[in-house]
Design an enzyme around this catalytic site. Structure first.
Site, PDB file in Angstrom:
ATOM      1  CE  LYS A 103      -4.808  -1.493  -0.057  1.00  0.00           C
ATOM      2  NZ  LYS A 103      -5.043  -1.586  -1.037  1.00  0.00           N
ATOM      3  CD  GLU A 133      -9.538   3.799   0.810  1.00  0.00           C
ATOM      4  OE1 GLU A 133      -9.992   4.898   0.359  1.00  0.00           O
ATOM      5  OE2 GLU A 133      -9.335   2.500  -0.350  1.00  0.00           O
ATOM      6  CB  SER A 187      -0.252  -8.010  -1.105  1.00  0.00           C
ATOM      7  OG  SER A 187      -0.920  -8.497  -0.867  1.00  0.00           O
TER       8      SER A 187
END
Lengths: 409, 267
Positions: free
Chosen positions: A102, A124, A391
């Site tokens: 991210k 969010e 990830s």
């Protein structure tokens, strides 16, 4: 809304989206009028800065010195043995600062925010990884940060909630609707429309109104570009297949995009199969949904026959979303990427396996990719190569896994 | 002539401004909606905006979010809402009805099916909150074929160039969103609204409606002085929310708030 998927010009595919943000029939900009000017401004700013060497240099420097890139491409020898087929490599996005992919995107968008001069950022979050990554870059740049998170997720991701608060962010629990990621996104949009003058919205996934799907993809594409280079260095060739989990789809598009033109590389996006694709308890819009419009873009959605968005289920909060980025919708229709699913149970088993035999604890989201990747590798030859995008790391999920195993911590 | 055009022509001739109430179809329950529509007309409504409930009402504040949830608890669908319009038309052939909602229910029904069914139900116009003109061409074509108005939003953040585009694409009236925010937001600034409406009026002859932040006779009268139409939603929906299980009380409350606004606007 059908697409002719014969003789697709893959180079042209990499040039999408169009100027209006469309990937074929998908994408676009479906928001209320109040936000249109802000989206136009952002598009213009990004077009300018993405061609500006100084901006790129600043971004690259942050990725190297703050995030710790490049992330390794690790040959998982024992996992390979266990699967019993192709060689399995893991792209270690879990080793990034903040523990997931991210941050590649939040670094980029926070730089954009800095250029706009807006003092506040909002985000969010589902699993909390994007919230943590946003709170982190906000702390570093001195921006005021508010994170919207569904109340259900606030409860199942307590560790990340506290991390965000330590970083100085305000975490707003969202109780409307199903109180998960989709509702957090609704609430973030509502907050943004009210505070658009001084607030930059850092969207965490490759979805939302144009230009978000494009800029999130561009920032995340570092994953696939590094993978290509590392695969050439380690194996002298590109992998035969790449695998990534798909919620909104930001880590997957980051891995896939640089490979689109490499036709020999098969690509697999793994959705959350929840309790199985036969029922409604999953979060797999590409496997089981239909096209529709939500959160500013046209894409595949989990929706009922009247166009109402359905509640979703996944053991992983980060995949618990009824939509998906519009570029994935397009890549599905043209047949370039195969979209499949792994169930909660398969993901949990993969979580344990990878932890036990490689000493790497994957996020529950990434565990979906591990589960499918092992299955895929098992059916391939030993001289073939599969890359699984790992990830994120699984520390945040320890409470969830423990309680599913009947253990109280 | 489309009922919306007729309505504004009649009001102009009478020197009056339009009062446009919004309620969500199916709130608090589907079989009450048509009665409430008649109540609104009897107490001074010129046009009715009927909301189509959606699971993810991104542009709405808590009041209309809850209205959607109440309507969806009864599975109120777009098809049901069009059925309500049809029933309303059995006894009222004059008052224009405009659907207001989000795109996905229309998208799933299919644009052509929707436009045909809407026309057959006696609908007059459509406002899709999350569909700006740039994305609306295909739907606009089907609406036009059926003589249905396509109403667009205009916001304080809309730059002049966009405002011009919106004016060119819109029909029926334009809905000026008075404040940056969601429905049911804080009080509006009439001077600011006037300045923006003056700017828009240079570009179009369409009637200009103003919504968001209008909650009583006083705000309605102030906005009526600078616009062609006053749109009120959350204040009415709150009357429904507070008296969910008492239909007669809902009617009384809606009626008295509507009359208060009507009288203040006409004074």
């Amino acid at each position: 809304m059908s697409i002719d998927n014969t003789n697709v010009d893959l180079k042209a595919v990499t040039e999408l989206p169009t100027e209006t943000g469309h990937f074929g029939p998908y994408g676009g900009r479906f928001v209320s009028e109040t936000l249109m000017a802000a989206l136009d401004d952002l598009t213009e700013l990004y077009e300018r800065l993405s061609k500006d060497p100084a901006f790129q240099a600043e971004y690259d420097k942050d990725l190297a010195h703050y995030v710790g890139r490049p992330s390794p491409l690790y040959f998982a020898e024992r996992l390979t043995e266990k699967a019993g087929g192709a060689k399995i490599y893991l792209k270690r996005e879990d080793l990034n600062h903040t523990g997931a992919h991210k941050v590649n995107n939040t670094i980029g968008q926070a730089l954009l925010a800095k250029y706009t001069g807006k003092p506040k950022v909002i985000a969010e979050t589902g699993a909390g990884q994007h919230g943590v990554a946003t709170a982190t870059v906000a702390a570093r740049l001195g921006l005021q940060c508010t994170v919207f998170m569904g109340k259900t997720d606030v409860e199942r991701q307590k560790l990340n909630v506290y991390r965000m608060r330590l970083l100085g962010a305000e975490v707003v629990p969202v109780t409307s609707g199903t109180a998960t990621l989709k509702d957090a996104m609704n609430e973030a949009m509502r907050h943004w429309v009210t505070n658009v003058d001084d607030t930059f919205y850092i969207i965490g996934t490759a979805a939302g109104p144009h230009p978000y799907p494009k800029l999130v993809r561009d920032f995340q594409s570092i994953i696939g570009r590094e993978t290509k280079r590392q695969s050439m260095e380690l194996e002298g060739r590109l992998p035969d297949a790449v695998v990534a989990c798909v919620g909104g789809g930001s880590n997957a598009i980051g891995m896939f995009y640089p490979f689109i033109e490499d036709e020999a590389v098969a690509m697999y996006g793994v959705e959350a199969g929840g309790h199985g694709l036969d029922g409604d308890d999953h979060a797999a819009p590409l496997c089981k949904g239909k096209p529709g419009v939500l959160h500013g873009n046209r894409t595949y959605l989990m929706e009922d026959e009247n166009g109402q968005i359905m509640g979703t289920h996944s053991v992983s909060a980060g995949l618990d979303y009824p939509g998906v980025g519009p570029e994935h919708a397009y890549l599905k229709d043209i047949g370039r990427v195969n979209y499949v699913a792994a169930t909660d149970d398969e993901a949990l088993e993969a979580f344990h396996t990878l932890t036990e035999i490689e000493g790497i604890m994957p996020a529950l989201e990434s565990s979906h990719a591990v589960a499918y990747g092992m299955k895929l590798a098992a059916g391939m030859d030993k001289d073939q190569i599969v890359v699984i995008n790992l990830s994120g790391r699984g520390d945040k999920d320890i409470h969830t896994v423990a309680s599913l195993d009947g253990i109280e911590i | 002539m489309n009922r919306v055009d007729q309505c504004f022509a009649d009001l102009k001739a009478a020197g009056k401004k339009a009062l446009i109430p919004y309620i969500t179809g199916g709130d608090p329950k589907p079989n009450l909606t048509v009665e409430l529509m008649h109540t609104l007309v009897e107490s001074g409504a010129d046009i009715i905006e009927l909301g189509v409930p959606f699971s993810d009402p991104m542009a709405d504040g808590p009041t209309i979010q809850l209205a959607c949830e109440r309507a969806l608890a009864h599975n109120t669908s777009l098809k049901d809402i069009l059925g309500m319009v049809k029933e309303f038309r059995e006894t009222n052939t004059k008052t224009p009805v405009v659907l207001m909602g989000y795109l996905n229910p229309v998208e799933v029904m299919g644009y052509e099916t929707f436009a045909n069914l809407a026309k057959a139900s006696g609908l007059d116009g459509v406002l899709v909150v999350d569909m700006p003109p740039e994305e609306s061409q295909e739907l606009a074509g089907y609406l036009k074929e059926n003589d249905l108005k396509m109403i667009f939003l205009m916001a304080p953040t809309t730059p002049d160039a966009r405002a011009k585009t919106i004016c060119e694409h819109g029909s029926g009236y334009l809905y000026y969103v008075s404040v940056k925010g969601v429905t049911g937001s804080a009080a509006l600034d009439v001077a600011d609204v006037k300045a923006n409406l003056d700017r828009i009026r240079e570009k179009t002859d369409l009637p200009l409606g103003v919504g968001f932040g209008i909650k009583d006779g006083q705000t309605a009268a102030a906005v009526a002085k600078v616009s062609d139409a006053v749109i009120v939603g959350s204040a009415l929906v709150r009357c429904i929310e507070e008296n969910e299980n008492a239909p007669e009380v809902i009617k009384q409350k809606l009626s008295s708030l509507m009359k208060e606004m009507r009288e203040a606007m006409d004074a």
